[in-house]
Write a protein that holds these residues in place. Structure first.
Motif, PDB file in Angstrom:
ATOM      1  N   PHE A  56       8.666   0.553   3.180  1.00 41.22           N
ATOM      2  CA  PHE A  56       8.435  -0.059   4.492  1.00 41.22           C
ATOM      3  C   PHE A  56       9.026  -1.454   4.453  1.00 41.22           C
ATOM      4  O   PHE A  56       8.783  -2.213   3.519  1.00 41.22           O
ATOM      5  N   SER A  57       9.820  -1.783   5.464  1.00 37.88           N
ATOM      6  CA  SER A  57      10.355  -3.135   5.577  1.00 37.88           C
ATOM      7  C   SER A  57      10.547  -3.467   7.047  1.00 37.88           C
ATOM      8  O   SER A  57      10.404  -2.599   7.920  1.00 37.88           O
ATOM      9  N   THR A  85       0.832  -1.204   0.000  1.00 41.01           N
ATOM     10  CA  THR A  85       0.000   0.000   0.000  1.00 41.01           C
ATOM     11  C   THR A  85       0.868   1.256   0.000  1.00 41.01           C
ATOM     12  O   THR A  85       0.619   2.199  -0.753  1.00 41.01           O
ATOM     13  N   LEU A  86       1.907   1.268   0.837  1.00 37.72           N
ATOM     14  CA  LEU A  86       2.768   2.445   0.929  1.00 37.72           C
ATOM     15  C   LEU A  86       3.640   2.627  -0.310  1.00 37.72           C
ATOM     16  O   LEU A  86       3.903   3.758  -0.732  1.00 37.72           O
ATOM     17  N   LYS A  87       4.073   1.512  -0.894  1.00 33.73           N
ATOM     18  CA  LYS A  87       4.939   1.573  -2.084  1.00 33.73           C
ATOM     19  C   LYS A  87       4.258   2.320  -3.226  1.00 33.73           C
ATOM     20  O   LYS A  87       4.920   2.991  -4.018  1.00 33.73           O
ATOM     21  N   LEU A 109      10.796   2.654   8.087  1.00 35.63           N
ATOM     22  CA  LEU A 109       9.899   3.438   7.237  1.00 35.63           C
ATOM     23  C   LEU A 109      10.697   4.565   6.610  1.00 35.63           C
ATOM     24  O   LEU A 109      11.479   5.235   7.290  1.00 35.63           O
ATOM     25  N   SER A 110      10.502   4.772   5.306  1.00 32.54           N
ATOM     26  CA  SER A 110      11.156   5.858   4.590  1.00 32.54           C
ATOM     27  C   SER A 110      10.096   6.772   3.999  1.00 32.54           C
ATOM     28  O   SER A 110       9.363   6.379   3.087  1.00 32.54           O
ATOM     29  N   VAL A 111      10.017   7.980   4.537  1.00 31.65           N
ATOM     30  CA  VAL A 111       9.084   8.991   4.044  1.00 31.65           C
ATOM     31  C   VAL A 111       9.840   9.824   3.013  1.00 31.65           C
ATOM     32  O   VAL A 111      10.837  10.468   3.343  1.00 31.65           O
TER      33      VAL A 111
END
Length: 191
Positions: free
Chosen positions: A36-37, A28-30, A134-136
């Motif tokens: 996210f991992s 979903t975030l990708k 998480l990478s924003v």
């Protein structure tokens, strides 16, 4: 428990997505460029030993994403005036919606925090717990809540040693959504 909740930007009256499945969260975030991992959790990690404990993972992320500076931060609850003042200061620093000119990558080695990503006409609340990275992406509107009693060790990645400078939007959107404490309470009750 890691949890992704998606609401319309108008408010939390309608829940569009609610999942604790790491694969569904990542997928979903990708779609929005957010990485996210999960990493294995090392017991007994502190800010002093986190960089050694996760040396291989940190090297891989730094090389892949071009990060030149990495540090670790820790908040551990204490019944002292110093802790209470620091907790209020750190929490209030990022409770309002803002962006950064750089990516914001954070690994939770211990504890938890919530990133609220305001993307398009939705808000994605990512309750990150120990083991979550998480990478924003740069320039993504978001805010962060570590709760009223912060308790975490996080590894932070930077492209340079200036760190993150918040560019605040002036929006009050963050006041319309559940706080860290409310999300954790709801997650614990199975809502």
């Amino acid at each position: 428990m890691t949890l992704l909740t998606v609401w319309p930007e108008s408010g939390p009256e309608e829940t569009l997505v609610r999942t604790s499945d790491p694969e569904e969260i990542a997928t979903t975030l990708k779609e929005h460029g957010v990485r996210f991992s999960r990493w294995s959790v090392v017991d007994g990690v502190t800010a002093e030993n986190a960089l050694r404990a996760y040396e291989d993972e940190i090297a891989r992320v730094s090389e892949t994403e071009g990060y030149g500076y990495v540090d670790a931060m820790e908040m551990t609850p204490a019944d002292t005036d110093e802790y209470r003042a620091k907790a209020v200061e750190f929490r209030n620093r990022f409770l309002a919606e803002h962006t950064h000119d750089d990516d914001e990558d954070r690994y939770f080695a211990r504890g938890a925090g919530v990133f609220y990503l305001h993307i398009g006409d939705k808000v994605y609340a990512v309750l990150c717990t120990a083991g979550d990275l998480l990478s924003v992406p740069a320039n993504t509107t978001h805010w962060f809540d570590m709760g009223t009693r912060p308790d975490y060790v996080s590894v932070r990645f930077f492209h340079d040693d200036d760190g993150w400078i918040g560019n605040f939007t002036g929006s009050d959107i963050a006041t319309r959504f559940p706080t860290f404490d409310e999300l954790v309470s709801a997650a614990g009750s199975g809502m």
